[in-house]
Design a protein around this motif. Structure first.
Motif, PDB file in Angstrom:
ATOM      1  N   HIS A  52       0.909  44.434  11.363  1.00 39.35           N
ATOM      2  CA  HIS A  52       1.914  43.874  12.264  1.00 39.35           C
ATOM      3  C   HIS A  52       2.339  44.940  13.285  1.00 39.35           C
ATOM      4  N   GLY A  53       2.282  44.558  14.546  1.00 40.65           N
ATOM      5  CA  GLY A  53       2.650  45.490  15.604  1.00 40.65           C
ATOM      6  C   GLY A  53       1.495  46.270  16.192  1.00 40.65           C
ATOM      7  N   SER A  54       0.288  46.168  15.613  1.00 36.92           N
ATOM      8  CA  SER A  54      -0.883  46.850  16.177  1.00 36.92           C
ATOM      9  C   SER A  54      -1.131  46.376  17.612  1.00 36.92           C
ATOM     10  N   GLU A  69      -6.362  35.125  16.396  1.00 39.88           N
ATOM     11  CA  GLU A  69      -6.142  35.411  14.979  1.00 39.88           C
ATOM     12  C   GLU A  69      -5.412  36.750  14.808  1.00 39.88           C
ATOM     13  N   ALA A  70      -5.767  37.730  15.636  1.00 36.46           N
ATOM     14  CA  ALA A  70      -5.053  39.002  15.572  1.00 36.46           C
ATOM     15  C   ALA A  70      -3.578  38.798  15.906  1.00 36.46           C
ATOM     16  N   ALA A  71      -3.294  37.985  16.913  1.00 38.98           N
ATOM     17  CA  ALA A  71      -1.906  37.694  17.276  1.00 38.98           C
ATOM     18  C   ALA A  71      -1.186  36.953  16.157  1.00 38.98           C
ATOM     19  N   ASN A  72      -1.897  36.035  15.506  1.00 39.82           N
ATOM     20  CA  ASN A  72      -1.306  35.301  14.379  1.00 39.82           C
ATOM     21  C   ASN A  72      -0.893  36.240  13.251  1.00 39.82           C
ATOM     22  N   ARG A  73      -1.584  37.372  13.141  1.00 36.88           N
ATOM     23  CA  ARG A  73      -1.275  38.346  12.095  1.00 36.88           C
ATOM     24  C   ARG A  73      -0.231  39.364  12.536  1.00 36.88           C
TER      25      ARG A  73
END
Length: 280
Positions: A52-54, A69-73
């Protein structure tokens, strides 16, 4: 000079071919092939230790599923693609996510802008992969991680394999748009993928092989889906005269029928993910 390095003119010719092809096939690619490339999403994100926050950059983001999917995580995720058609589609599918039209060799971001850079199945489309990876590393913060996936050999990646073998059986000529020195399967070789990432100065480089099965309802769906998704391979088929296309189709049907089951065509899919870390 690397065996796969192209001249500036050859590189621009390939880049223009890829841009036109993906512009024209964006929708059909999404409808058929996005499900295949999605098989790698979890593994790619795991390789960059996403949290989260990457701050994540998705290169050659296509219809945008990996970025989304990265945004969803919980990541702050941005996608870039050479194809305006792909960017337009990704923005429509995922309107809350930022997508840019950009060439991987000239990314519109400052140094050290991201904690992770990922690329799902873009490597074989890049005219100058060494330059492309170096540019990705430039945007990566010290200690950040990178992960690139590419297809395994066509003998184990059967969607491309069935098409390629059928074309080879008939013996049609190569496309003039694609420079002879460009090898789309160069990074199907794990050693080549390792050398590419190590040559970019990354540490802890590794290549992990993955295998799965993808079910396609029938031969017609596979034929139309492949022609509507595989820019290079599809163009080789569609630019032939009708008689030659029929010969390729017959060879294709014979090979594809080997994978028939009660569920449809059970197609082996294999790919590799190369990853590494920018030194701190």
């Amino acid at each position: 000079m690397s065996p796969a390095e192209l001249s500036s003119n050859e590189a621009e010719r390939l880049r223009a071919f890829e841009r036109r092809g993906h512009d024209s096939l964006a929708t059909s690619y999404h409808e058929f092939f996005a499900g295949v490339t999605a098989l790698a999403i979890n593994s790619i994100l795991n390789e960059v230790h996403l949290h989260h926050g990457s701050r994540l950059l998705d290169v050659a983001s296509g219809p945008g599923a990996l970025t989304a999917e990265a945004a969803n995580r919980g990541a702050s995720a941005i996608g870039v693609d050479l194809s305006a058609g792909m960017v337009k589609l990704a923005r429509r599918l995922y309107p809350t996510i930022e997508y840019h039209e950009a060439d991987v060799e000239h990314l519109p971001f400052p140094d050290d802008a991201f904690d992770a850079v990922v690329c799902a199945f873009g490597l074989g489309h890049f005219p100058k992969p060494e330059t492309a990876v170096a540019e990705c590393v430039r945007t990566l913060s010290p200690g950040g991680r990178i992960a690139f996936s590419w297809w395994d050999d066509p003998s184990r990646q059967r969607i491309q394999g069935i098409f390629r073998e059928s074309i080879a059986e008939i013996g049609v000529a190569a496309l003039p748009d694609v420079p002879e020195g460009h090898n789309v399967f160069r990074f199907s070789n794990s050693g080549e993928l390792l050398r590419l990432l190590e040559g970019a100065g990354l540490t802890g480089v590794r290549v992990v092989e993955h295998a799965a099965t993808y079910i396609v309802p029938d031969i017609e769906t596979l034929w139309c889906g492949g022609l509507g998704s595989l820019v290079l391979t599809g163009a080789v088929v569609t630019r032939q005269d009708q008689a030659t296309q029929k010969l390729i189709r017959a060879a294709f049907e014979r090979r594809a029928s080997m994978y028939k089951s009660a569920d449809g065509l059970n197609l082996p899919i294999a790919f590799k993910i190369g990853s590494g870390q920018r030194p701190t």
